[in-house]
Enzyme design. Structure first.
Site, short mmCIF file in Angstrom:
data_model
loop_
_atom_site.label_atom_id
_atom_site.label_comp_id
_atom_site.label_asym_id
_atom_site.label_seq_id
_atom_site.Cartn_x
_atom_site.Cartn_y
_atom_site.Cartn_z
N SER A 29 10.73 35.01 27.08
CA SER A 29 10.76 36.26 27.84
C SER A 29 10.13 37.34 26.98
O SER A 29 10.31 37.34 25.76
CB SER A 29 12.21 36.63 28.15
N SER A 30 9.41 38.26 27.61
CA SER A 30 8.84 39.38 26.84
C SER A 30 9.96 40.17 26.17
O SER A 30 9.77 40.78 25.12
CB SER A 30 8.03 40.30 27.75
N LYS A 73 11.97 31.10 35.59
CA LYS A 73 12.89 31.88 34.76
C LYS A 73 13.50 33.02 35.59
O LYS A 73 14.67 33.32 35.49
CB LYS A 73 12.12 32.40 33.55
N LEU A 96 2.03 39.06 27.10
CA LEU A 96 1.98 37.65 27.52
C LEU A 96 2.48 36.70 26.44
O LEU A 96 2.23 36.91 25.25
CB LEU A 96 0.54 37.30 27.92
N GLY A 152 5.07 31.27 28.25
CA GLY A 152 5.54 31.12 29.63
C GLY A 152 4.47 31.58 30.61
O GLY A 152 4.18 30.90 31.61
N HIS A 153 3.86 32.75 30.33
CA HIS A 153 2.77 33.22 31.20
C HIS A 153 1.59 32.25 31.15
O HIS A 153 0.95 31.98 32.17
CB HIS A 153 2.28 34.60 30.75
N GLN A 199 13.86 36.35 41.72
CA GLN A 199 12.61 37.02 42.10
C GLN A 199 11.75 36.10 42.98
O GLN A 199 11.19 36.52 43.99
CB GLN A 199 11.86 37.41 40.82
N GLY A 214 2.30 41.94 31.59
CA GLY A 214 1.68 41.90 30.27
C GLY A 214 2.65 41.42 29.19
O GLY A 214 3.66 40.78 29.49
N VAL A 238 9.55 27.90 30.40
CA VAL A 238 9.16 27.39 29.07
C VAL A 238 10.21 27.86 28.07
O VAL A 238 10.63 29.03 28.10
CB VAL A 238 7.76 27.90 28.67
O1 PAF Z 1 7.86 38.88 36.79
C1 PAF Z 1 7.21 39.90 36.50
O2 PAF Z 1 6.58 39.99 35.46
C2 PAF Z 1 7.24 41.08 37.46
O3 PAF Z 1 8.47 41.22 38.07
C3 PAF Z 1 6.11 41.03 38.49
C4 PAF Z 1 6.25 39.83 39.41
C5 PAF Z 1 4.76 40.99 37.80
C6 PAF Z 1 6.15 42.29 39.38
O4 PAF Z 1 5.98 43.44 38.63
#
Ligand code: PAF
Length: 300
Positions: A190-191, A150, A34, A37-38, A154, A32, A181
């Protein structure tokens, strides 16, 4: 705008909602708060699939004991509006019990690629990420899933998990990385940028600028260490309080590299400014750009 977005927070209703969606289905997992980037992930998902599903869940398991779980921004009402205006088909916003019911005891641990870079400073983080992502994959059964570059480490961890466990929904090949982005001054969205004071936000632009500079200085075959030392010095001189790491590493294995070789390599940095930890990464190529370090959106 598309049809009304389905919003689910109950697993049984979710399964019914998912069954109505035309395939292929793309998943964008998020926590969330958002930002653009999202939304670039959502737009790429729309290009690649017939239906787009978003999950929003602030996952406690990926936060360390002294991290920002309580303070992490939560803006569900604004997020819903943004997703509706992007034409997202379904939002899965589970309560904690739908993810971690009483007695939950399983952890997915991906050795190797989880251990260096952020994993060295945040020891349980990637196990928390891998566990929630596998859980979301099983609940939502997407055909493809999209993650931001980014969070490169992960992305590598999730692909490794998908390969190791022979996942089919999605398969490892259907896990898509989407370029970072950036703001006009180069700062990666980034949030967590929301935590920065206006002064620190202005200073934070030194991070992508110094990385660009270092990426351009790392010549094939030559030692990377002088460019990395200069990068660290520029961050500390520019207002960062500390640098967790500034490393040249193999883009796939994430193994640190003393010099740039023939395989794709990236520069990875995590550094703290005013109590906020920022991370970034960018490709280091054999023919560094000669132009001045101007950024354009999605530039990586
Ligand atoms: O990148 C993120 O926002 C989080 O690490 C994810 C992939 C939603 C897992 O909680």
């Amino acid at each position: 705008m598309g049809d009304t977005m389905l919003i689910h927070n109950d697993l049984a209703a979710l399964q019914k909602g998912l069954a109505t969606l035309p395939r292929p289905v793309a998943l964008v997992p998020t926590m969330g708060a958002l930002h653009q980037g999202h939304l670039s992930l959502v737009r790429e998902a729309k290009r690649r699939a017939s239906s787009v599903v978003i999950s929003i869940f602030v996952n406690p398991a990926q936060f360390g004991p002294n991290e920002d779980l309580a303070a992490y921004p939560r803006r569900l009402a604004e997020d819903v509006q943004l997703l509706e205006s992007e034409g997202v088909d379904l939002l899965w916003a589970p309560p904690a019990e739908a993810i971690y019911p009483p007695g939950f005891s399983t952890t997915i641990s991906v050795a190797g690629v989880s251990e260096g870079l952020c994993g060295a400073v945040r020891p349980d983080h990637f196990a928390g990420v891998a566990t929630i992502v596998l859980k979301l994959f099983n609940q939502l059964r997407p055909d493809i899933a999209l993650f931001g570059e980014k969070d490169w480490q992960q992305l590598v961890v999730i692909r490794r998990m998908a390969r190791d466990l022979d996942l089919t929904h999605p398969a490892a090949e259907a896990i898509v990385g989407v370029p970072t982005v950036r703001e006009a001054d180069g700062l990666a969205l980034s949030s967590r940028n929301a935590y920065l004071s206006p002064e620190d936000r202005a200073r934070a632009a030194v991070l992508p600028a110094a990385m660009r500079e270092a990426a351009a200085r790392i010549a094939p075959g030559a030692q990377a260490a002088p460019a990395l030392a200069e990068l660290e010095r520029a961050l500390l001189a520019g207002g960062f309080a500390s640098v967790d790491y500034a490393v040249l590493a193999d883009a796939q294995s994430l193994a640190p590299l003393a010099r740039l070789g023939p395989n794709p390599a990236r520069l990875f940095v995590a550094a703290r400014i005013g109590g906020t930890r920022l991370i970034d990464n960018m490709a280091v190529t054999h023919s560094p750009p000669t132009a001045p370090p101007a950024f354009s959106p999605n530039d990586d």
